[in-house]
Design an enzyme around this catalytic site. Structure first.
Site, PDB file in Angstrom:
ATOM      1  N   ARG A  70       0.843  -1.188   0.000  1.00 15.83           N
ATOM      2  CA  ARG A  70       0.000   0.000   0.000  1.00 15.83           C
ATOM      3  C   ARG A  70       0.885   1.247   0.000  1.00 15.83           C
ATOM      4  O   ARG A  70       2.101   1.170   0.193  1.00 15.83           O
ATOM      5  CB  ARG A  70      -0.922   0.028   1.221  1.00 15.83           C
ATOM      6  CG  ARG A  70      -0.169   0.070   2.531  1.00 15.83           C
ATOM      7  CD  ARG A  70      -1.004   0.483   3.718  1.00 15.83           C
ATOM      8  NE  ARG A  70      -0.284   0.288   4.977  1.00 15.83           N
ATOM      9  CZ  ARG A  70       0.667   1.093   5.432  1.00 15.83           C
ATOM     10  NH1 ARG A  70       1.048   2.160   4.746  1.00 15.83           N
ATOM     11  NH2 ARG A  70       1.272   0.826   6.583  1.00 15.83           N
ATOM     12  N   TYR A  76       0.212   0.895  12.853  1.00  9.78           N
ATOM     13  CA  TYR A  76       0.016  -0.247  13.751  1.00  9.78           C
ATOM     14  C   TYR A  76      -1.426  -0.719  13.651  1.00  9.78           C
ATOM     15  O   TYR A  76      -2.359   0.082  13.565  1.00  9.78           O
ATOM     16  CB  TYR A  76       0.314   0.159  15.198  1.00  9.78           C
ATOM     17  CG  TYR A  76      -0.101  -0.882  16.224  1.00  9.78           C
ATOM     18  CD1 TYR A  76       0.605  -2.079  16.355  1.00  9.78           C
ATOM     19  CD2 TYR A  76      -1.209  -0.673  17.041  1.00  9.78           C
ATOM     20  CE1 TYR A  76       0.216  -3.041  17.279  1.00  9.78           C
ATOM     21  CE2 TYR A  76      -1.596  -1.633  17.974  1.00  9.78           C
ATOM     22  CZ  TYR A  76      -0.881  -2.805  18.081  1.00  9.78           C
ATOM     23  OH  TYR A  76      -1.265  -3.765  18.988  1.00  9.78           O
ATOM     24  N   HIS A  77      -1.606  -2.043  13.636  1.00 14.60           N
ATOM     25  CA  HIS A  77      -2.933  -2.634  13.746  1.00 14.60           C
ATOM     26  C   HIS A  77      -2.956  -3.551  14.962  1.00 14.60           C
ATOM     27  O   HIS A  77      -1.976  -4.254  15.236  1.00 14.60           O
ATOM     28  CB  HIS A  77      -3.276  -3.462  12.503  1.00 14.60           C
ATOM     29  CG  HIS A  77      -3.319  -2.669  11.235  1.00 14.60           C
ATOM     30  ND1 HIS A  77      -4.082  -1.530  11.090  1.00 14.60           N
ATOM     31  CD2 HIS A  77      -2.695  -2.857  10.050  1.00 14.60           C
ATOM     32  CE1 HIS A  77      -3.924  -1.056   9.862  1.00 14.60           C
ATOM     33  NE2 HIS A  77      -3.083  -1.831   9.223  1.00 14.60           N
ATOM     34  N   GLY A 139      -4.756   3.906   3.812  1.00 14.29           N
ATOM     35  CA  GLY A 139      -3.738   3.544   2.832  1.00 14.29           C
ATOM     36  C   GLY A 139      -4.354   2.654   1.774  1.00 14.29           C
ATOM     37  O   GLY A 139      -5.116   1.740   2.098  1.00 14.29           O
ATOM     38  N   ALA A 152      -8.293   2.270   8.890  1.00 16.85           N
ATOM     39  CA  ALA A 152      -8.211   1.712  10.244  1.00 16.85           C
ATOM     40  C   ALA A 152      -8.647   2.797  11.220  1.00 16.85           C
ATOM     41  O   ALA A 152      -8.001   3.842  11.315  1.00 16.85           O
ATOM     42  CB  ALA A 152      -6.797   1.240  10.554  1.00 16.85           C
ATOM     43  N   CYS A 168       2.771   6.966  10.594  1.00 19.35           N
ATOM     44  CA  CYS A 168       2.624   7.589   9.267  1.00 19.35           C
ATOM     45  C   CYS A 168       3.806   8.484   8.922  1.00 19.35           C
ATOM     46  O   CYS A 168       3.709   9.364   8.055  1.00 19.35           O
ATOM     47  CB  CYS A 168       1.318   8.374   9.175  1.00 19.35           C
ATOM     48  SG  CYS A 168      -0.126   7.413   9.663  1.00 19.35           S
TER      49      CYS A 168
END
Length: 219
Positions: A70, A76-77, A139, A152, A168
Site C-alpha cells: 500500500r 500499527y494494527h 492507505g 483503520a 505515518c
C-alpha cells in the site's frame, strides 16, 4: 452497473492471510465481480508501506513488521481497532483515486459526527483527525483499476504500540481513539456506522452480508 455491495465480516484474522487474500481477490476479479468491504481486527502488527523508511520503526520489539504494497509509511494494527478493506472497481465506477480517498475520509467523519465528534481530514496527510490528533489512518493500493487495503479506525485499544513508531512518518503525531472521545466504544459499533456511511457514499442499493474468506480467496 450493479449497486450491490458485499459486506464481508472476518472477525479477527492474521494480517498476512488477509493481505494475500486481498491481492488474490483483486487479481482474479472481473467486470462482473461485486465490490466488497472487508471488516476485520488484526492481532498486533506493524505494517510499512512502499515508501516506508526504516527510521520510523523506533522499537518494534516483539511485534512483527510486515512490508506491504500500500501507499504510506508505517502504522500499527491491533485488537480494538476497526479495519475495513475497500475492494472497489474504480474503473467501472469511473472514480479517481483521490475521489475514493475523499469518500473514505468523509465516511469516517460522518460516522464520528453521529457522536458529536468534530473530526476532519487533512489535505497534506491522509487520514482523519480530531484536534490535531489522528483517530483513523488510510492507505490504498490500486491494481487493474481496482482498490484494496483501506482504513483503520482506532476504537478501544492499547495505543502504546504507536509509541514504538513514528506513525505515518510523523515523529510528533499523537494518536487517539473513539472510545476516549465519547464515540464508538466497540468495533461492532464502529463497523456498523462505517458500513452505513461507506455504503451510502458508494450509492449501494443492496448490502449482501457474508462471513469469512471465500475459499477461492484463501490460500
Amino acid at each position: 452497473m450493479t449497486k450491490t455491495l458485499v459486506i464481508r465480516q472476518l472477525a479477527q484474522a492474521e494480517y498476512t492471510q488477509v493481505w494475500q487474500a486481498m491481492q488474490k481477490f483483486t487479481d482474479e476479479r472481473d467486470k462482473s465481480s461485486l465490490d466488497e468491504l472487508w471488516l476485520v481486527e488484526h492481532p498486533p502488527v506493524f505494517t510499512q508501506g512502499q515508501a516506508g523508511k526504516e527510521e520510523h520503526l523506533l522499537a518494534p520489539g516483539e511485534i512483527p513488521v510486515v512490508q506491504v504494497d500500500r501507499g504510506g509509511q508505517v502504522t500499527y494494527h491491533g485488537p480494538g481497532q476497526q479495519v475495513i478493506y475497500v475492494m472497489i472497481d474504480l474503473r467501472r465506477r469511473k472514480m479517481g483515486v483521490r475521489e475514493l480517498v475523499t469518500l473514505i475520509e468523509n465516511a469516517i467523519v460522518n460516522t464520528l459526527a453521529e457522536y458529536d465528534i468534530d473530526a476532519y481530514p487533512r489535505p497534506d496527510a491522509p487520514g482523519v483527525y480530531v484536534d490535531g490528533k489522528k483517530v483513523a489512518s488510510l492507505g490504498l493500493r490500486i491494481r487493474k483499476g481496482c482498490s484494496f487495503h483501506g482504513l483503520a479506525l482506532n476504537v478501544n485499544m492499547d495505543l502504546s504500540p504507536f509509541l514504538r513508531i513514528n506513525p505515518c512518518g510523523y515523529n510528533d503525531l499523537e494518536i487517539i481513539q473513539s472510545a476516549d472521545l465519547n464515540g464508538p466504544k466497540t468495533v461492532e459499533q464502529a463497523g456498523q456506522g462505517l458500513v452505513k456511511h461507506l455504503s451510502a457514499l458508494l450509492e449501494a442499493d443492496k448490502l449482501q452480508y457474508q462471513t469469512g474468506l471465500e475459499q477461492q480467496y484463501d490460500n
